[in-house]
Design an enzyme around this catalytic site. Structure first.
Site, PDB file in Angstrom:
ATOM      1  N   HIS A 122      -4.993   2.185   2.711  1.00 38.03           N
ATOM      2  CA  HIS A 122      -3.957   1.872   1.721  1.00 38.03           C
ATOM      3  C   HIS A 122      -4.531   1.224   0.455  1.00 38.03           C
ATOM      4  O   HIS A 122      -3.795   0.592  -0.296  1.00 38.03           O
ATOM      5  CB  HIS A 122      -2.867   0.983   2.353  1.00 38.03           C
ATOM      6  CG  HIS A 122      -2.022   1.723   3.358  1.00 38.03           C
ATOM      7  ND1 HIS A 122      -1.145   1.100   4.211  1.00 38.03           N
ATOM      8  CD2 HIS A 122      -1.919   3.053   3.626  1.00 38.03           C
ATOM      9  CE1 HIS A 122      -0.532   2.019   4.974  1.00 38.03           C
ATOM     10  NE2 HIS A 122      -1.003   3.201   4.641  1.00 38.03           N
ATOM     11  N   CYS A 154      -8.390   3.506 -22.454  1.00 38.89           N
ATOM     12  CA  CYS A 154      -7.320   4.257 -23.141  1.00 38.89           C
ATOM     13  C   CYS A 154      -6.128   3.392 -23.530  1.00 38.89           C
ATOM     14  O   CYS A 154      -5.133   3.917 -24.045  1.00 38.89           O
ATOM     15  CB  CYS A 154      -6.879   5.438 -22.280  1.00 38.89           C
ATOM     16  SG  CYS A 154      -5.840   4.965 -20.883  1.00 38.89           S
TER      17      CYS A 154
HETATM   18  P1  OAD Z   1       3.824  -4.901   9.624  1.00 42.51           P
HETATM   19  O1  OAD Z   1       4.257  -6.132   8.939  1.00 42.51           O
HETATM   20  O2  OAD Z   1       4.741  -3.753   9.664  1.00 42.51           O
HETATM   21  O3  OAD Z   1       3.443  -5.242  11.118  1.00 42.51           O
HETATM   22  C1  OAD Z   1       2.656  -6.353  11.437  1.00 42.51           C
HETATM   23  C2  OAD Z   1       2.441  -6.360  12.926  1.00 42.51           C
HETATM   24  O4  OAD Z   1       1.556  -7.431  13.222  1.00 42.51           O
HETATM   25  C3  OAD Z   1       3.693  -6.568  13.755  1.00 42.51           C
HETATM   26  O5  OAD Z   1       3.733  -5.633  14.811  1.00 42.51           O
HETATM   27  C4  OAD Z   1       3.524  -7.999  14.310  1.00 42.51           C
HETATM   28  O6  OAD Z   1       4.114  -8.159  15.603  1.00 42.51           O
HETATM   29  C5  OAD Z   1       2.019  -8.111  14.360  1.00 42.51           C
HETATM   30  N1  OAD Z   1       1.486  -9.474  14.288  1.00 42.51           N
HETATM   31  C6  OAD Z   1       2.036 -10.577  13.710  1.00 42.51           C
HETATM   32  N2  OAD Z   1       1.203 -11.620  13.830  1.00 42.51           N
HETATM   33  C7  OAD Z   1       0.110 -11.173  14.489  1.00 42.51           C
HETATM   34  C8  OAD Z   1      -1.118 -11.793  14.920  1.00 42.51           C
HETATM   35  N3  OAD Z   1      -1.385 -13.062  14.668  1.00 42.51           N
HETATM   36  N4  OAD Z   1      -2.021 -11.023  15.584  1.00 42.51           N
HETATM   37  C9  OAD Z   1      -1.765  -9.724  15.841  1.00 42.51           C
HETATM   38  N5  OAD Z   1      -0.644  -9.092  15.453  1.00 42.51           N
HETATM   39  C10 OAD Z   1       0.280  -9.807  14.781  1.00 42.51           C
HETATM   40  O7  OAD Z   1       2.405  -4.514   8.963  1.00 42.51           O
HETATM   41  P2  OAD Z   1       1.627  -3.127   9.004  1.00 42.51           P
HETATM   42  O8  OAD Z   1       1.871  -2.421  10.281  1.00 42.51           O
HETATM   43  O9  OAD Z   1       0.254  -3.386   8.574  1.00 42.51           O
HETATM   44  O10 OAD Z   1       2.009  -0.444   3.286  1.00 42.51           O
HETATM   45  O11 OAD Z   1       2.394  -2.357   7.853  1.00 42.51           O
HETATM   46  C11 OAD Z   1       1.973  -1.071   7.509  1.00 42.51           C
HETATM   47  C12 OAD Z   1       2.169  -0.837   6.044  1.00 42.51           C
HETATM   48  O12 OAD Z   1       3.521  -1.138   5.684  1.00 42.51           O
HETATM   49  C13 OAD Z   1       1.353  -1.745   5.141  1.00 42.51           C
HETATM   50  O13 OAD Z   1       0.044  -1.292   4.926  1.00 42.51           O
HETATM   51  C14 OAD Z   1       2.140  -1.738   3.880  1.00 42.51           C
HETATM   52  C15 OAD Z   1       3.497  -1.956   4.486  1.00 42.51           C
HETATM   53  O14 OAD Z   1       4.582  -1.665   3.740  1.00 42.51           O
HETATM   54  C16 OAD Z   1       2.139  -0.253   1.972  1.00 42.51           C
HETATM   55  O15 OAD Z   1       2.335  -1.185   1.207  1.00 42.51           O
HETATM   56  C17 OAD Z   1       2.009   1.172   1.558  1.00 42.51           C
END
Ligand code: OAD
Length: 247
Positions: A122, A154
């Protein structure tokens, strides 16, 4: 939290692929996107993380990214980031060892912890790229000045070097990520809700190609029922309790 099975899998892995999301940086003080204190509870993605939002109000979008850059700048990699870098160097000592880290995070904490073979699916919040021409540069200054920043080539607006909703992933990175997932014998998913596609296809792809699928997350996710091993807990806590000696 019982991490013995994780230790055994890491010890025996030949081609280890790790896939991380915002949860891996949560214990560094960086908010996740979804969940109780998630960014998308406070802010609307449509206003801040789409090409249309940038076109409508670049100042607002940049203020949000400048705030996040400052948060990240003041944060440190945690035990999970550090352990992954250590596992990579241990695996690279094995003649047939292979390690790939695929992250959805734009924060750069894996790189600061020393990870080398990393695919930034990303993008990277520390890269500024031109919204009109090919210019891009790395800029880690906090605070960023002027805001919004201007392209020196630019004079158009520079934008954050991240992938926004509605934009394709960088195609070479996606190809590398799918190859790494297909080749993995162990695929370790840490701290992602696995809701954002196409990234969330990768664990399924790895599983279809025979990888052992391991997940570390304090909550069950869309992926947990597919996982061969689900470790319920926080990433840094899980890694703080395991010994990494790969021979
Ligand atoms: P999310 O915020 O959707 O999910 C975070 C995950 O981390 C959840 O399943 C939590 O339960 C878990 N979590 C929380 N604390 C934790 C810890 N200490 N250790 C391990 N896990 C933990 O984030 P992403 O899945 O990364 O994209 O989101 C995916 C994409 O959605 C991001 O890259 C971003 C977002 O919108 C864009 O901006 C394009």
């Amino acid at each position: 939290m019982d991490t013995r099975a994780l230790e055994v899998s890491l010890l025996n892995a030949k081609s280890l692929c790790v896939f991380t999301g915002a949860g891996v940086s949560q214990e560094s003080g960086i908010p996740t996107f979804r969940g109780e204190n998630g960014l998308w509870k406070q802010f609307r993605a449509e206003d801040l993380a789409t090409p249309e939002a940038f076109e409508r109000n670049p100042q607002l979008v940049w203020e949000w990214y400048a705030w996040r850059r400052e948060l990240i700048h003041n944060a440190q990699p945690n035990a999970a980031h550090r352990a992954l870098a250590q596992i990579e160097s241990a695996l690279s000592m094995k003649s047939d060892g292979r390690f790939t880290l695929i992250t959805q995070n734009v924060d750069g904490l894996h790189q600061r912890a020393g990870s080398q073979n990393i695919i930034l699916l990303h993008g990277d919040i520390w890269v500024l790229r031109c919204s009109a021409c090919d210019f891009q540069r790395r800029d880690e200054s906090v605070p960023l000045h002027p805001l919004p920043p201007i392209c020196p080539a630019c004079r158009s607006l520079l934008r954050p070097g991240v992938v926004w909703f509605g934009e394709p992933l960088p195609s070479a990175d996606w190809t590398d990520a799918t190859h790494a997932a297909e080749a993995a014998d162990v695929f370790l998913v840490i701290g992602t809700s696995a809701l954002v596609y196409p990234a969330a296809h990768l664990p399924q792809l790895a599983k279809q190609h025979g990888a052992q699928l391991i997940e570390i997350n304090p909550e069950r996710t869309a992926l947990s029922s597919l996982a061969d091993l689900f470790i319920q807990g926080k990433a840094a806590e899980a890694f703080a309790s395991i010994q990494i000696h790969i021979e």
